[in-house]
Design a protein around this motif. Sequence first.
Motif, PDB file in Angstrom:
ATOM      1  N   THR A  13       0.838  -1.203   0.000  1.00 23.26           N
ATOM      2  CA  THR A  13       0.000   0.000   0.000  1.00 23.26           C
ATOM      3  C   THR A  13       0.870   1.249   0.000  1.00 23.26           C
ATOM      4  N   GLN A  14       1.953   1.237   0.783  1.00 22.64           N
ATOM      5  CA  GLN A  14       2.854   2.385   0.829  1.00 22.64           C
ATOM      6  C   GLN A  14       3.557   2.589  -0.511  1.00 22.64           C
ATOM      7  N   ILE A  15       4.037   1.496  -1.113  1.00 21.03           N
ATOM      8  CA  ILE A  15       4.703   1.585  -2.415  1.00 21.03           C
ATOM      9  C   ILE A  15       3.757   2.155  -3.457  1.00 21.03           C
ATOM     10  N   LEU A  16       2.531   1.662  -3.480  1.00 19.79           N
ATOM     11  CA  LEU A  16       1.538   2.135  -4.450  1.00 19.79           C
ATOM     12  C   LEU A  16       1.165   3.595  -4.200  1.00 19.79           C
ATOM     13  N   THR A  17       0.994   3.949  -2.938  1.00 14.94           N
ATOM     14  CA  THR A  17       0.657   5.326  -2.584  1.00 14.94           C
ATOM     15  C   THR A  17       1.774   6.281  -3.008  1.00 14.94           C
ATOM     16  N   ASP A  18       3.014   5.876  -2.760  1.00 11.47           N
ATOM     17  CA  ASP A  18       4.160   6.710  -3.137  1.00 11.47           C
ATOM     18  C   ASP A  18       4.213   6.938  -4.647  1.00 11.47           C
ATOM     19  N   LYS A  19       3.728   5.954  -5.426  1.00 12.02           N
ATOM     20  CA  LYS A  19       3.710   6.074  -6.888  1.00 12.02           C
ATOM     21  C   LYS A  19       2.476   6.820  -7.399  1.00 12.02           C
ATOM     22  N   GLY A  20       1.529   7.087  -6.495  1.00 19.37           N
ATOM     23  CA  GLY A  20       0.283   7.721  -6.910  1.00 19.37           C
ATOM     24  C   GLY A  20      -0.654   6.735  -7.591  1.00 19.37           C
ATOM     25  N   ALA A  21      -0.467   5.441  -7.319  1.00 14.90           N
ATOM     26  CA  ALA A  21      -1.283   4.397  -7.939  1.00 14.90           C
ATOM     27  C   ALA A  21      -2.396   3.967  -6.988  1.00 14.90           C
ATOM     28  N   ALA A  22      -3.447   3.405  -7.561  1.00 16.42           N
ATOM     29  CA  ALA A  22      -4.557   2.889  -6.767  1.00 16.42           C
ATOM     30  C   ALA A  22      -4.082   1.701  -5.937  1.00 16.42           C
ATOM     31  N   THR A  23      -4.608   1.584  -4.725  1.00 14.88           N
ATOM     32  CA  THR A  23      -4.188   0.492  -3.855  1.00 14.88           C
ATOM     33  C   THR A  23      -5.120  -0.711  -3.953  1.00 14.88           C
ATOM     34  N   GLY A  24      -6.395  -0.529  -3.829  1.00 18.01           N
ATOM     35  CA  GLY A  24      -7.343  -1.633  -3.947  1.00 18.01           C
ATOM     36  C   GLY A  24      -7.153  -2.681  -2.867  1.00 18.01           C
ATOM     37  N   GLU A  25      -7.910  -3.770  -2.994  1.00 16.54           N
ATOM     38  CA  GLU A  25      -7.843  -4.858  -2.029  1.00 16.54           C
ATOM     39  C   GLU A  25      -6.639  -5.759  -2.341  1.00 16.54           C
ATOM     40  N   ILE A  26      -5.917  -6.118  -1.313  1.00 16.24           N
ATOM     41  CA  ILE A  26      -4.765  -7.001  -1.459  1.00 16.24           C
ATOM     42  C   ILE A  26      -5.024  -8.235  -0.612  1.00 16.24           C
ATOM     43  N   THR A  27      -5.169  -9.384  -1.279  1.00 12.57           N
ATOM     44  CA  THR A  27      -5.419 -10.648  -0.588  1.00 12.57           C
ATOM     45  C   THR A  27      -4.262 -11.604  -0.856  1.00 12.57           C
ATOM     46  N   ASP A  29      -4.343 -14.131  -2.613  1.00  9.45           N
ATOM     47  CA  ASP A  29      -4.405 -14.571  -4.004  1.00  9.45           C
ATOM     48  C   ASP A  29      -4.049 -13.479  -5.014  1.00  9.45           C
ATOM     49  N   THR A  30      -3.765 -12.267  -4.543  1.00  9.97           N
ATOM     50  CA  THR A  30      -3.442 -11.166  -5.442  1.00  9.97           C
ATOM     51  C   THR A  30      -2.114 -11.424  -6.147  1.00  9.97           C
ATOM     52  N   LEU A  31      -2.136 -11.355  -7.483  1.00 11.00           N
ATOM     53  CA  LEU A  31      -0.897 -11.489  -8.254  1.00 11.00           C
ATOM     54  C   LEU A  31      -0.026 -10.259  -8.029  1.00 11.00           C
ATOM     55  N   LEU A  32       1.265 -10.484  -7.890  1.00 13.72           N
ATOM     56  CA  LEU A  32       2.179  -9.373  -7.651  1.00 13.72           C
ATOM     57  C   LEU A  32       2.591  -8.676  -8.934  1.00 13.72           C
ATOM     58  N   LEU A  33       2.871  -9.419  -9.981  1.00 16.84           N
ATOM     59  CA  LEU A  33       3.229  -8.822 -11.265  1.00 16.84           C
ATOM     60  C   LEU A  33       2.193  -9.245 -12.302  1.00 16.84           C
ATOM     61  N   ASN A  34       1.929  -8.373 -13.248  1.00 19.21           N
ATOM     62  CA  ASN A  34       0.952  -8.645 -14.306  1.00 19.21           C
ATOM     63  C   ASN A  34      -0.431  -8.950 -13.750  1.00 19.21           C
ATOM     64  N   GLY A  35      -0.747  -8.321 -12.639  1.00 19.31           N
ATOM     65  CA  GLY A  35      -2.048  -8.494 -12.010  1.00 19.31           C
ATOM     66  C   GLY A  35      -2.704  -7.139 -11.797  1.00 19.31           C
ATOM     67  N   PRO A  36      -3.559  -7.035 -10.783  1.00 22.00           N
ATOM     68  CA  PRO A  36      -4.312  -5.804 -10.563  1.00 22.00           C
ATOM     69  C   PRO A  36      -3.507  -4.656  -9.955  1.00 22.00           C
ATOM     70  N   LEU A  37      -2.329  -4.958  -9.405  1.00 23.41           N
ATOM     71  CA  LEU A  37      -1.531  -3.915  -8.762  1.00 23.41           C
ATOM     72  C   LEU A  37      -0.581  -3.276  -9.767  1.00 23.41           C
ATOM     73  N   ASP A  38      -0.446  -1.962  -9.659  1.00 25.52           N
ATOM     74  CA  ASP A  38       0.446  -1.224 -10.561  1.00 25.52           C
ATOM     75  C   ASP A  38       1.861  -1.210  -9.988  1.00 25.52           C
ATOM     76  N   ILE A  39       2.471  -2.415  -9.930  1.00 21.45           N
ATOM     77  CA  ILE A  39       3.849  -2.496  -9.469  1.00 21.45           C
ATOM     78  C   ILE A  39       4.696  -3.173 -10.547  1.00 21.45           C
ATOM     79  N   ASP A  40       5.975  -2.839 -10.528  1.00 20.39           N
ATOM     80  CA  ASP A  40       6.892  -3.450 -11.484  1.00 20.39           C
ATOM     81  C   ASP A  40       7.943  -4.250 -10.716  1.00 20.39           C
ATOM     82  N   SER A  41       8.900  -4.803 -11.428  1.00 22.10           N
ATOM     83  CA  SER A  41       9.899  -5.664 -10.794  1.00 22.10           C
ATOM     84  C   SER A  41      10.753  -4.904  -9.780  1.00 22.10           C
ATOM     85  N   LEU A  42      11.004  -3.630 -10.020  1.00 25.72           N
ATOM     86  CA  LEU A  42      11.761  -2.827  -9.058  1.00 25.72           C
ATOM     87  C   LEU A  42      10.969  -2.647  -7.769  1.00 25.72           C
ATOM     88  N   ASP A  43       9.671  -2.396  -7.895  1.00 25.28           N
ATOM     89  CA  ASP A  43       8.811  -2.278  -6.710  1.00 25.28           C
ATOM     90  C   ASP A  43       8.817  -3.593  -5.927  1.00 25.28           C
TER      91      ASP A  43
END
Length: 82
Positions: A13-27, A29-43
């Motif tokens: 949530t902090q990483i996403l907030t710092d990027k100005g990206a939506a946080t949404g629900e994190i369970t 089963d949430t995929l880390l890459l190529n999923g609903p979160l706007d994170i990349d390999s560096l994140d």
Amino acid sequence: MTTTLDLIREELTQILTDKGAATGEITADTLLLNGPLDIDSLDLATLVVILEEKTGLSPFADGFVLFHTVGELAALFGDAHD
């Protein structure tokens, strides 16, 4: 008691907030890459380093271990609970 899953949710949530990206629900089963979160390999690498620092564990010390979801990452740090 804070679980590793809770810690991952908090840090993601902090990483996403710092990027100005939506946080949404994190369970578990949430995929880390190529999923609903706007994170990349560096994140993701940043998240792993934070987890290593906060838990004192280093599940990748002997090499990379494949994981795809938040729950799989939590399990690597000793927490398989949702």
